[in-house]
Design an enzyme around this catalytic site. Structure first.
Site, PDB file in Angstrom:
ATOM      1  N   SER A 133       0.829  -1.220   0.000  1.00  0.00           N
ATOM      2  CA  SER A 133       0.000   0.000   0.000  1.00  0.00           C
ATOM      3  C   SER A 133       0.853   1.256   0.000  1.00  0.00           C
ATOM      4  O   SER A 133       1.741   1.409   0.844  1.00  0.00           O
ATOM      5  CB  SER A 133      -0.873   0.046   1.260  1.00  0.00           C
ATOM      6  OG  SER A 133      -1.831  -0.943   1.228  1.00  0.00           O
ATOM      7  N   HIS A 181      -5.495  -8.896  -1.491  1.00  0.00           N
ATOM      8  CA  HIS A 181      -5.385  -9.358  -0.106  1.00  0.00           C
ATOM      9  C   HIS A 181      -6.485 -10.376   0.173  1.00  0.00           C
ATOM     10  O   HIS A 181      -7.553 -10.330  -0.433  1.00  0.00           O
ATOM     11  CB  HIS A 181      -5.570  -8.185   0.856  1.00  0.00           C
ATOM     12  CG  HIS A 181      -4.651  -7.035   0.593  1.00  0.00           C
ATOM     13  ND1 HIS A 181      -4.851  -6.157  -0.447  1.00  0.00           N
ATOM     14  CD2 HIS A 181      -3.527  -6.637   1.222  1.00  0.00           C
ATOM     15  CE1 HIS A 181      -3.878  -5.255  -0.444  1.00  0.00           C
ATOM     16  NE2 HIS A 181      -3.062  -5.527   0.552  1.00  0.00           N
ATOM     17  N   ALA A 198       2.940  -2.405   3.908  1.00  0.00           N
ATOM     18  CA  ALA A 198       2.805  -1.402   4.958  1.00  0.00           C
ATOM     19  C   ALA A 198       2.375  -2.148   6.219  1.00  0.00           C
ATOM     20  O   ALA A 198       1.585  -3.084   6.140  1.00  0.00           O
ATOM     21  CB  ALA A 198       1.760  -0.368   4.569  1.00  0.00           C
ATOM     22  N   HIS A 205      -3.086   0.969  -4.225  1.00  0.00           N
ATOM     23  CA  HIS A 205      -2.401  -0.035  -5.043  1.00  0.00           C
ATOM     24  C   HIS A 205      -2.697   0.267  -6.506  1.00  0.00           C
ATOM     25  O   HIS A 205      -3.806   0.669  -6.838  1.00  0.00           O
ATOM     26  CB  HIS A 205      -2.926  -1.442  -4.740  1.00  0.00           C
ATOM     27  CG  HIS A 205      -2.445  -1.995  -3.455  1.00  0.00           C
ATOM     28  ND1 HIS A 205      -1.482  -2.971  -3.366  1.00  0.00           N
ATOM     29  CD2 HIS A 205      -2.781  -1.705  -2.185  1.00  0.00           C
ATOM     30  CE1 HIS A 205      -1.254  -3.259  -2.112  1.00  0.00           C
ATOM     31  NE2 HIS A 205      -2.032  -2.511  -1.357  1.00  0.00           N
ATOM     32  N   HIS A 216      -6.865   3.491   7.112  1.00  0.00           N
ATOM     33  CA  HIS A 216      -6.226   3.251   5.813  1.00  0.00           C
ATOM     34  C   HIS A 216      -5.708   4.570   5.240  1.00  0.00           C
ATOM     35  O   HIS A 216      -4.647   4.611   4.606  1.00  0.00           O
ATOM     36  CB  HIS A 216      -7.222   2.576   4.861  1.00  0.00           C
ATOM     37  CG  HIS A 216      -6.596   2.139   3.564  1.00  0.00           C
ATOM     38  ND1 HIS A 216      -5.506   1.286   3.514  1.00  0.00           N
ATOM     39  CD2 HIS A 216      -6.889   2.449   2.271  1.00  0.00           C
ATOM     40  CE1 HIS A 216      -5.162   1.101   2.234  1.00  0.00           C
ATOM     41  NE2 HIS A 216      -5.987   1.790   1.473  1.00  0.00           N
ATOM     42  N   MET A 221      -1.665  -7.056   6.940  1.00  0.00           N
ATOM     43  CA  MET A 221      -2.758  -7.844   6.355  1.00  0.00           C
ATOM     44  C   MET A 221      -2.356  -8.551   5.063  1.00  0.00           C
ATOM     45  O   MET A 221      -3.213  -8.859   4.233  1.00  0.00           O
ATOM     46  CB  MET A 221      -3.962  -6.929   6.090  1.00  0.00           C
ATOM     47  CG  MET A 221      -4.455  -6.187   7.327  1.00  0.00           C
ATOM     48  SD  MET A 221      -5.809  -5.073   6.927  1.00  0.00           S
ATOM     49  CE  MET A 221      -5.917  -4.117   8.455  1.00  0.00           C
ATOM     50  N   SER A 222      -1.078  -8.786   4.868  1.00  0.00           N
ATOM     51  CA  SER A 222      -0.648  -9.375   3.587  1.00  0.00           C
ATOM     52  C   SER A 222       0.600 -10.239   3.791  1.00  0.00           C
ATOM     53  O   SER A 222       0.890 -10.685   4.887  1.00  0.00           O
ATOM     54  CB  SER A 222      -0.347  -8.254   2.582  1.00  0.00           C
ATOM     55  OG  SER A 222       0.803  -7.534   2.977  1.00  0.00           O
ATOM     56  N   TYR A 282      -8.530 -10.355   2.495  1.00  0.00           N
ATOM     57  CA  TYR A 282      -9.772  -9.741   2.968  1.00  0.00           C
ATOM     58  C   TYR A 282     -10.647  -9.198   1.836  1.00  0.00           C
ATOM     59  O   TYR A 282     -11.793  -8.847   2.052  1.00  0.00           O
ATOM     60  CB  TYR A 282      -9.478  -8.621   3.987  1.00  0.00           C
ATOM     61  CG  TYR A 282      -8.647  -7.476   3.461  1.00  0.00           C
ATOM     62  CD1 TYR A 282      -9.166  -6.535   2.584  1.00  0.00           C
ATOM     63  CD2 TYR A 282      -7.322  -7.327   3.866  1.00  0.00           C
ATOM     64  CE1 TYR A 282      -8.402  -5.493   2.102  1.00  0.00           C
ATOM     65  CE2 TYR A 282      -6.544  -6.289   3.391  1.00  0.00           C
ATOM     66  CZ  TYR A 282      -7.089  -5.373   2.515  1.00  0.00           C
ATOM     67  OH  TYR A 282      -6.326  -4.346   2.036  1.00  0.00           O
ATOM     68  N   GLU A 283     -10.088  -9.140   0.614  1.00  0.00           N
ATOM     69  CA  GLU A 283     -10.902  -8.584  -0.476  1.00  0.00           C
ATOM     70  C   GLU A 283     -11.985  -9.564  -0.916  1.00  0.00           C
ATOM     71  O   GLU A 283     -13.153  -9.209  -1.046  1.00  0.00           O
ATOM     72  CB  GLU A 283     -10.015  -8.196  -1.655  1.00  0.00           C
ATOM     73  CG  GLU A 283      -9.141  -6.989  -1.314  1.00  0.00           C
ATOM     74  CD  GLU A 283      -8.158  -6.650  -2.416  1.00  0.00           C
ATOM     75  OE1 GLU A 283      -8.614  -6.368  -3.530  1.00  0.00           O
ATOM     76  OE2 GLU A 283      -6.938  -6.671  -2.162  1.00  0.00           O
ATOM     77  N   ASN A 333       2.562   3.087  11.165  1.00  0.00           N
ATOM     78  CA  ASN A 333       1.918   3.482  12.428  1.00  0.00           C
ATOM     79  C   ASN A 333       2.371   2.569  13.547  1.00  0.00           C
ATOM     80  O   ASN A 333       2.861   1.469  13.284  1.00  0.00           O
ATOM     81  CB  ASN A 333       0.385   3.388  12.290  1.00  0.00           C
ATOM     82  CG  ASN A 333      -0.070   2.003  11.868  1.00  0.00           C
ATOM     83  OD1 ASN A 333      -0.007   1.676  10.675  1.00  0.00           O
ATOM     84  ND2 ASN A 333      -0.489   1.191  12.811  1.00  0.00           N
TER      85      ASN A 333
HETATM   86  N1  HPA Z   1      -2.341  -3.304  11.275  1.00  0.00           N
HETATM   87  C1  HPA Z   1      -2.556  -4.064  10.172  1.00  0.00           C
HETATM   88  N2  HPA Z   1      -2.181  -3.698   8.958  1.00  0.00           N
HETATM   89  C2  HPA Z   1      -1.569  -2.523   8.829  1.00  0.00           C
HETATM   90  C3  HPA Z   1      -1.305  -1.673   9.932  1.00  0.00           C
HETATM   91  C4  HPA Z   1      -1.725  -2.107  11.214  1.00  0.00           C
HETATM   92  O1  HPA Z   1      -1.528  -1.417  12.238  1.00  0.00           O
HETATM   93  N3  HPA Z   1      -0.677  -0.587   9.453  1.00  0.00           N
HETATM   94  C5  HPA Z   1      -0.552  -0.758   8.103  1.00  0.00           C
HETATM   95  N4  HPA Z   1      -1.085  -1.923   7.728  1.00  0.00           N
END
Ligand code: HPA
Length: 270
Positions: free
Chosen positions: A29, A81, A111, A59, A242, A206-207, A83-84, A230
């Site tokens: 991302s 991903h 990310a 993306h 996001h 998440m990937s 989750y999609e 983050n």
């Molecule tokens: N959690 C899950 N996926 C992420 C995060 C997070 O804090 N930051 C960026 N992708």
């Protein structure tokens, strides 16, 4: 109907030339910028039957095939991903195509949220290992005995050494750490983050984990780098979203690009 990896490889060769690839790069991302630097063909996923229609903002669903820093690469501008669409094996065909095009290795990027104080937004982490916190597996349903993939040194020591050396040469910190895969798309709760910290995770996202498994299944060497966007849930006052991920990704993306370019220059010499 989706086509075989060989069919798609032939289609890509017709548009991007027949010279074999050395390496694939999968961009996370907000990290799509580097795809634009490849000198060669940019093929929309929509032209590649069976490729995911990466539907996540941040993306860009384009496959760039050509030269980057003297190395013939394929850069996947986006991934699908789990989750999609609920498909843990969404990246199986693209990675199989990469293999069919001659690549030996793939570098995955993502990310991620950090669980380690002092490793905040804008920092990078090289995955030494991962925890599959989702319990899902992209090889469920695979019938061959090849499905029993050893994962002991899944994150390739040689590629990691090369990426570490590239970061050092750029004067950039690239600490190693363990990445936990959480299915998403909701972010984690603070209690989940405390739990995976105890389990040994240093970052969460998440990937990537399904792609590491698929790459090993396909016989591709693999390494992965996280761009920390983050602190994970409950570890800081910042609002996780996001939007925030996309806004913070460029902070680390610039560093990641320097590491990858330096790594490729090293490969080009060998
Ligand atoms: N959690 C899950 N996926 C992420 C995060 C997070 O804090 N930051 C960026 N992708």
């Amino acid at each position: 109907m989706s086509r075989s990896a060989e069919d798609l490889a032939a289609l890509i060769r017709a548009r991007a030339g027949a010279a074999p690839l050395r390496l694939g790069l999968v961009l996370g991302s907000g990290l799509g910028h580097i795809a634009g630097a490849v000198e060669g063909a940019a093929i929309p996923y929509a032209d590649l039957p069976g490729f995911p229609h990466a539907g996540v903002s941040g993306h860009s669903p384009v496959l760039a095939v050509g030269m980057l820093e003297g190395v013939r690469v394929a850069v996947f501008g986006g991934r699908e991903h789990y989750y999609e669409k609920g498909r843990p094996d969404a990246m199986r065909l693209p990675l199989a195509v990469l293999k069919a095009l001659g690549a030996e290795a793939v570098i995955l990027t993502n990310a991620a949220g950090s669980l380690v104080p002092g490793r905040g937004p804008g920092s990078l982490m090289l995955l030494s290992d991962h925890i599959n916190f989702s319990g899902l597996n992209p090889l469920i349903g695979e019938a061959s005995d090849a499905r029993f993939v050893p994962m002991t040194a899944a994150h390739d020591p040689g590629l990691r050494a090369g990426l570490s050396a590239a970061a050092a040469a750029e004067g950039l910190a690239l600490p190693e750490g363990v990445y936990a895969w959480y299915s998403g798309p909701s972010f984690e709760t603070p209690a989940e983050i405390r739990a995976i910290r105890i389990l040994g995770a240093d970052a969460v996202g998440m990937s990537t984990v399904p792609e590491v498994i698929l790459a090993r299944f396909l016989g591709l060497r693999v390494a992965a780098v996280s761009v920390i966007t983050n602190m994970a849930a409950g570890l800081s006052d910042e609002q996780i979203s996001h939007e925030h991920t996309k806004a913070m990704a460029p902070l680390g993306a610039e560093k990641l690009e320097r590491v990858l370019r330096r790594f490729l220059r090293g490969l080009a010499e060998r």
